[in-house]
Design a protein around this motif. Structure first.
Motif, PDB file in Angstrom:
ATOM      1  N   PRO A 201       6.266 -17.907 -16.017  1.00  0.00           N
ATOM      2  CA  PRO A 201       7.324 -17.535 -15.073  1.00  0.00           C
ATOM      3  C   PRO A 201       7.648 -16.052 -15.060  1.00  0.00           C
ATOM      4  CG  PRO A 201       8.262 -18.583 -17.014  1.00  0.00           C
ATOM      5  CD  PRO A 201       6.773 -18.730 -17.134  1.00  0.00           C
ATOM      6  N   ASN A 202       7.086 -15.282 -16.005  1.00  0.00           N
ATOM      7  CA  ASN A 202       7.382 -13.844 -16.063  1.00  0.00           C
ATOM      8  C   ASN A 202       6.219 -12.990 -15.554  1.00  0.00           C
ATOM      9  OD1 ASN A 202       5.828 -14.628 -18.321  1.00  0.00           O
ATOM     10  ND2 ASN A 202       6.454 -12.809 -19.468  1.00  0.00           N
ATOM     11  N   LEU A 203       5.202 -13.622 -14.957  1.00  0.00           N
ATOM     12  CA  LEU A 203       4.060 -12.878 -14.409  1.00  0.00           C
ATOM     13  C   LEU A 203       3.913 -13.176 -12.925  1.00  0.00           C
ATOM     14  CD1 LEU A 203       1.496 -11.128 -14.604  1.00  0.00           C
ATOM     15  CD2 LEU A 203       0.240 -13.218 -15.234  1.00  0.00           C
ATOM     16  N   THR A 204       4.083 -12.142 -12.107  1.00  0.00           N
ATOM     17  CA  THR A 204       3.902 -12.262 -10.660  1.00  0.00           C
ATOM     18  C   THR A 204       2.630 -11.537 -10.261  1.00  0.00           C
ATOM     19  OG1 THR A 204       6.301 -12.282 -10.315  1.00  0.00           O
ATOM     20  CG2 THR A 204       4.920 -11.828  -8.401  1.00  0.00           C
ATOM     21  N   VAL A 205       1.741 -12.240  -9.579  1.00  0.00           N
ATOM     22  CA  VAL A 205       0.480 -11.650  -9.109  1.00  0.00           C
ATOM     23  C   VAL A 205       0.492 -11.665  -7.588  1.00  0.00           C
ATOM     24  CG1 VAL A 205      -2.032 -11.794  -9.131  1.00  0.00           C
ATOM     25  CG2 VAL A 205      -0.732 -12.453 -11.169  1.00  0.00           C
ATOM     26  N   LEU A 206       0.527 -10.492  -6.992  1.00  0.00           N
ATOM     27  CA  LEU A 206       0.488 -10.371  -5.539  1.00  0.00           C
ATOM     28  C   LEU A 206      -0.901  -9.915  -5.103  1.00  0.00           C
ATOM     29  CD1 LEU A 206       3.845  -8.662  -4.447  1.00  0.00           C
ATOM     30  CD2 LEU A 206       3.283 -11.097  -4.533  1.00  0.00           C
ATOM     31  N   THR A 207      -1.544 -10.687  -4.235  1.00  0.00           N
ATOM     32  CA  THR A 207      -2.803 -10.264  -3.638  1.00  0.00           C
ATOM     33  C   THR A 207      -2.529  -9.656  -2.267  1.00  0.00           C
ATOM     34  OG1 THR A 207      -3.124 -12.518  -2.790  1.00  0.00           O
ATOM     35  CG2 THR A 207      -4.189 -11.961  -4.875  1.00  0.00           C
ATOM     36  N   HIS A 208      -3.528  -8.957  -1.739  1.00  0.00           N
ATOM     37  CA  HIS A 208      -3.399  -8.231  -0.458  1.00  0.00           C
ATOM     38  C   HIS A 208      -2.192  -7.288  -0.499  1.00  0.00           C
ATOM     39  CE1 HIS A 208      -6.522 -10.783   1.175  1.00  0.00           C
ATOM     40  NE2 HIS A 208      -5.836 -11.855   0.827  1.00  0.00           N
ATOM     41  N   ALA A 209      -1.995  -6.682  -1.664  1.00  0.00           N
ATOM     42  CA  ALA A 209      -0.885  -5.745  -1.868  1.00  0.00           C
ATOM     43  C   ALA A 209      -1.478  -4.389  -2.208  1.00  0.00           C
ATOM     44  CB  ALA A 209       0.029  -6.231  -2.987  1.00  0.00           C
ATOM     45  N   GLU A 210      -1.542  -3.510  -1.218  1.00  0.00           N
ATOM     46  CA  GLU A 210      -2.210  -2.220  -1.392  1.00  0.00           C
ATOM     47  C   GLU A 210      -1.184  -1.120  -1.646  1.00  0.00           C
ATOM     48  OE1 GLU A 210      -5.724   0.458   0.710  1.00  0.00           O
ATOM     49  OE2 GLU A 210      -5.246  -1.551   1.444  1.00  0.00           O
ATOM     50  N   VAL A 211      -1.284  -0.501  -2.808  1.00  0.00           N
ATOM     51  CA  VAL A 211      -0.339   0.546  -3.192  1.00  0.00           C
ATOM     52  C   VAL A 211      -0.602   1.798  -2.367  1.00  0.00           C
ATOM     53  CG1 VAL A 211       0.398   2.048  -5.083  1.00  0.00           C
ATOM     54  CG2 VAL A 211      -0.056  -0.386  -5.506  1.00  0.00           C
ATOM     55  N   THR A 212       0.458   2.367  -1.820  1.00  0.00           N
ATOM     56  CA  THR A 212       0.336   3.598  -1.037  1.00  0.00           C
ATOM     57  C   THR A 212       0.689   4.831  -1.854  1.00  0.00           C
ATOM     58  OG1 THR A 212       2.573   3.205  -0.188  1.00  0.00           O
ATOM     59  CG2 THR A 212       0.724   2.469   1.176  1.00  0.00           C
ATOM     60  N   ARG A 213       1.636   4.708  -2.773  1.00  0.00           N
ATOM     61  CA  ARG A 213       1.938   5.846  -3.643  1.00  0.00           C
ATOM     62  C   ARG A 213       2.807   5.407  -4.807  1.00  0.00           C
ATOM     63  NH1 ARG A 213       6.815   9.101  -2.188  1.00  0.00           N
ATOM     64  NH2 ARG A 213       7.986   7.943  -0.609  1.00  0.00           N
ATOM     65  N   LEU A 214       2.783   6.236  -5.839  1.00  0.00           N
ATOM     66  CA  LEU A 214       3.658   6.075  -6.982  1.00  0.00           C
ATOM     67  C   LEU A 214       4.967   6.802  -6.697  1.00  0.00           C
ATOM     68  CD1 LEU A 214       1.016   6.980  -9.713  1.00  0.00           C
ATOM     69  CD2 LEU A 214       1.571   4.704  -8.847  1.00  0.00           C
ATOM     70  N   LEU A 215       6.053   6.299  -7.249  1.00  0.00           N
ATOM     71  CA  LEU A 215       7.364   6.904  -7.037  1.00  0.00           C
ATOM     72  C   LEU A 215       7.813   7.611  -8.308  1.00  0.00           C
ATOM     73  CD1 LEU A 215       9.060   3.879  -5.213  1.00  0.00           C
ATOM     74  CD2 LEU A 215       7.891   5.855  -4.180  1.00  0.00           C
ATOM     75  N   PHE A 216       8.387   8.793  -8.141  1.00  0.00           N
ATOM     76  CA  PHE A 216       8.798   9.609  -9.285  1.00  0.00           C
ATOM     77  C   PHE A 216      10.242  10.057  -9.143  1.00  0.00           C
ATOM     78  CE2 PHE A 216       4.211  10.079  -9.216  1.00  0.00           C
ATOM     79  CZ  PHE A 216       3.873  10.019 -10.563  1.00  0.00           C
ATOM     80  N   GLU A 217      10.892  10.158 -10.279  1.00  0.00           N
ATOM     81  CA  GLU A 217      12.176  10.869 -10.398  1.00  0.00           C
ATOM     82  C   GLU A 217      11.942  11.937 -11.446  1.00  0.00           C
ATOM     83  OE1 GLU A 217      15.339   8.175 -11.226  1.00  0.00           O
ATOM     84  OE2 GLU A 217      14.985   6.979  -9.398  1.00  0.00           O
ATOM     85  N   GLY A 218      11.791  13.179 -10.993  1.00  0.00           N
ATOM     86  CA  GLY A 218      11.400  14.252 -11.901  1.00  0.00           C
ATOM     87  C   GLY A 218      10.000  13.988 -12.426  1.00  0.00           C
ATOM     88  N   ASN A 219       9.853  13.977 -13.743  1.00  0.00           N
ATOM     89  CA  ASN A 219       8.550  13.736 -14.352  1.00  0.00           C
ATOM     90  C   ASN A 219       8.332  12.279 -14.746  1.00  0.00           C
ATOM     91  OD1 ASN A 219       7.574  16.352 -14.183  1.00  0.00           O
ATOM     92  ND2 ASN A 219       8.521  16.959 -16.122  1.00  0.00           N
ATOM     93  N   ARG A 220       9.239  11.415 -14.330  1.00  0.00           N
ATOM     94  CA  ARG A 220       9.105   9.997 -14.702  1.00  0.00           C
ATOM     95  C   ARG A 220       8.666   9.150 -13.514  1.00  0.00           C
ATOM     96  NH1 ARG A 220      10.049   6.890 -18.831  1.00  0.00           N
ATOM     97  NH2 ARG A 220      10.245   4.651 -18.473  1.00  0.00           N
ATOM     98  N   CYS A 221       7.648   8.329 -13.734  1.00  0.00           N
ATOM     99  CA  CYS A 221       7.236   7.370 -12.717  1.00  0.00           C
ATOM    100  C   CYS A 221       8.182   6.180 -12.781  1.00  0.00           C
ATOM    101  CB  CYS A 221       5.798   6.917 -12.964  1.00  0.00           C
ATOM    102  SG  CYS A 221       5.156   5.821 -11.678  1.00  0.00           S
ATOM    103  N   THR A 222       8.842   5.904 -11.678  1.00  0.00           N
ATOM    104  CA  THR A 222       9.900   4.885 -11.657  1.00  0.00           C
ATOM    105  C   THR A 222       9.530   3.637 -10.865  1.00  0.00           C
ATOM    106  OG1 THR A 222      10.903   5.982  -9.741  1.00  0.00           O
ATOM    107  CG2 THR A 222      11.721   6.593 -11.943  1.00  0.00           C
ATOM    108  N   GLY A 223       8.371   3.655 -10.211  1.00  0.00           N
ATOM    109  CA  GLY A 223       8.004   2.491  -9.420  1.00  0.00           C
ATOM    110  C   GLY A 223       6.857   2.797  -8.480  1.00  0.00           C
ATOM    111  N   VAL A 224       6.648   1.889  -7.529  1.00  0.00           N
ATOM    112  CA  VAL A 224       5.542   2.044  -6.589  1.00  0.00           C
ATOM    113  C   VAL A 224       5.985   1.642  -5.190  1.00  0.00           C
ATOM    114  CG1 VAL A 224       3.821   1.567  -8.371  1.00  0.00           C
ATOM    115  CG2 VAL A 224       4.618  -0.291  -6.922  1.00  0.00           C
TER     116      VAL A 224
END
Length: 567
Positions: A268-291
């Motif tokens: 229940p703690n693993l989500t697998v999304l297919t056909h999910a194409e990442v466009t960019r990484l998100l940053f706050e300063g020097n920290r990657c905070t998401g996608v």
């Protein structure tokens, strides 16, 4: 799971797990395959539970996950499974491709028919100026399992000196002895446990069950040409001729997705999304905070409270870094991409093995259909005796193999295919646009170094000697190409026959020098919350197919990340 010869049980289970086959359809197909009813009910229940779990997770997405893994290839599958073993970790996996339920994914000898389909990114190089100015395909798997779902299913760790070299470049914990122990833990080897091989791990590894007669002839012919057998190239000695270790079980492909990802998809703690194409990484300063990613026709954003891991491969991982502002500053600025971190090594030092397709023969007798993976025998050898480890790897193909510029050849044939596994040439990858959907420039720079040309020329002559040996007398009608040639003519033929070995690496290289992208724990230099874990981090390409080392990299990354959390 029962060992059913030539069964399709794994495919059927995966179709249920992916929502493409219902319980009744599975039970009927399993009955026809001879699966005991009780076992079939158990498999159906497990697969349906995984399908329902993933459906619920997709319908109720979280705003944030502890870990986000980009790419469900060889390394990403390991990360998804290992990170989600702790129920406290919420893990999201984003895979640009689909589930990979095409029947040819599960038939090991039909890997070549998956290339260039919708299950392949279908990348191509720019014209290779040292390879007759030809554009060369660069296949990359686009489905769960990544390239482990469309490769030739071979299991090759690499030479122990490969890993010692990695460690010597400032990467402690990657030496040959350390990785030997980790490989043992990953394996469930049909040949039993010894100092080098492991049993009881998640990955089923076996030798060819019933090798093709051509495979036997290849090993015998190699010995007649002066190349000895090696009992186990993943053991004490890599150099020599032998049958491949194969990621095949019960006649089907048994890749890292089957061994690790699929069993974890019921958590229940693993989500697998297919056909999910990442466009960019998100940053706050020097920290990657998401996608940011595209899914279901929408652009979505999701946060990572702990770490983002790029496991998209040696083409897409550097591409994603650069389109997110991490890479050579001058190139990014020229495309209008705001620079998050200047890392000049992103996309550089691109390496790939080279195949020369191929020394082709017409058979004098009708040949059996390809068995196993269709390429069951190989050898490693040194093009010069002074080398410390093998640099050439000829492979038997139980079918013809030729580049478009040199083909076609008769169907009733086979090929001895020279391979170069320690290339001196280096290429690069660059963006063409700030648009994430734009294809990158891929320049492998094949044959860019004269040492590669000479090593391959020696490999060609070795293959021709093996092909002309007594061992092939019962099969060889005639050599179709290249035939006897002088040095200049042989080199000209090599340039037209050079093609991809499907093993790009090193575009996000691990190390401590100014062109290194990640450190020895795979953290991106100068940034927080971001790692890269795939073949792109290799300081130097390994001396053989790169799937097993990529799995090793995923395993190492998971250990580093979990140790950080609990340390």
């Amino acid at each position: 799971m029962e060992r059913l010869s030539n069964s399709t049980l794994g495919l059927l289970v995966h179709q249920v797990r992916s929502g493409e086959l219902d319980r009744e359809g599975f039970l009927q197909a399993a009955k026809e395959a001879g699966v005991p009813a009780e076992r079939a009910q158990q498999l159906a229940g497990e697969a349906l539970a995984a399908w329902e779990n993933q459906r619920r997770l997709r319908e109720s997405p979280r705003e944030a996950y502890d870990f986000i893994v980009i790419g469900a290839g060889s390394a990403g599958c390991v990360l998804a499974a290992r990170l989600s073993e702790d129920p406290a970790n919420h893990v999201l996996v984003l895979e640009a491709g689909g589930s990979g339920t095409h029947p040819d994914v599960f038939i090991p000898s039909r890997w070549r028919f998956l290339l260039g389909t919708e299950l392949d990114w279908s990348y191509q190089t720019v014209p290779q100026r040292h390879a007759a100015n030809r554009v060369i395909p660069c296949p990359r798997g686009k489905m769960l399992g990544g390239c482990a779902s469309n490769n030739a299913s071979v299991w090759v760790r690499g030479h122990h000196q490969d890993f010692d070299s990695w460690a010597a470049r400032g990467n402690p914990g990657w030496d040959g002895e350390t990785v030997r122990r980790i490989f043992k833990e990953l394996e469930d080897y049909s040949g039993g446990e010894d100092e080098y091989r492991g049993v009881g791990g998640p990955l089923r590894i076996s030798r060819a069950a019933d090798p093709h007669p051509l495979a036997h002839a290849f090993i015998e012919g190699a010995q007649q040409a002066g190349v000895p057998m090696t009992r186990d190239y993943n053991g004490a000695r890599m150099e020599g001729a032998g049958f491949f270790d194969l990621c095949i079980a019960d006649g089907e492909r048994f890749n890292v997705a089957r061994g690790l990802l699929f069993p974890a998809m019921g958590r229940p703690n693993l989500t697998v999304l297919t056909h999910a194409e990442v466009t960019r990484l998100l940053f706050e300063g020097n920290r990657c905070t998401g996608v940011e990613f595209r899914h279901g026709g929408q652009v979505r954003r999701v946060r990572a409270t702990r770490e983002v891991v790029l496991s998209a491969g040696a083409i897409n991982s550097p591409k994603m870094l650069m389109q997110s502002g991490v890479g050579p500053a001058d190139e990014l600025q020229a495309l209008g991409i705001p620079v998050v971190r200047h890392l000049p090594g992103v996309g550089q030092d691109l390496q790939d093995h080279i195949l020369v397709a191929g020394i082709n023969y017409e058979s004098s007798v009708p040949l059996p259909q390809p068995r196993g993976n269709g390429a069951e025998a190989t050898l490693w050898w040194r093009s010069h005796a002074a080398l410390s480890r093998p640099d050439i790897q000829p492979v038997l193909h139980e079918f013809p193999l030729v580049t478009p510029e040199l083909g076609p050849v008769p169907d009733n044939g086979y090929a001895l295919v020279p391979g170069l596994v320690r290339p001196a040439s280096r290429g690069h990858l660059r963006l063409t646009s700030a648009d994430p959907s734009a294809r990158p420039i891929i320049d492998m720079n094949y044959l860019g170094h004269e040492a590669d040309v000479e090593a391959l020329r020696i490999a060609v002559e070795l293959c021709r000697e093996i092909g002309a040996s007594r061992a092939f007398d019962g099969f060889r009608k005639r050599e179709l190409m290249p035939g006897p040639r002088g040095r200049a003519a042989t080199v000209e033929w090599i340039r037209k026959a050079t093609t991809c070995f499907f093993h790009p690496t090193s575009t996000c290289r691990m190390g401590v020098d100014e062109r290194a992208v990640v450190d020895s724990r795979l953290r991106v230099h100068g940034l927080e919350g971001l790692r890269v874990a795939d073949a792109s981090i290799m300081p130097e390409i390994t001396s053989g197919p790169t799937n097993a080392p990529a799995i090793l990299i995923g395993e190492q990354a998971s250990r580093f990340m979990l140790a950080t959390r609990h340390g």
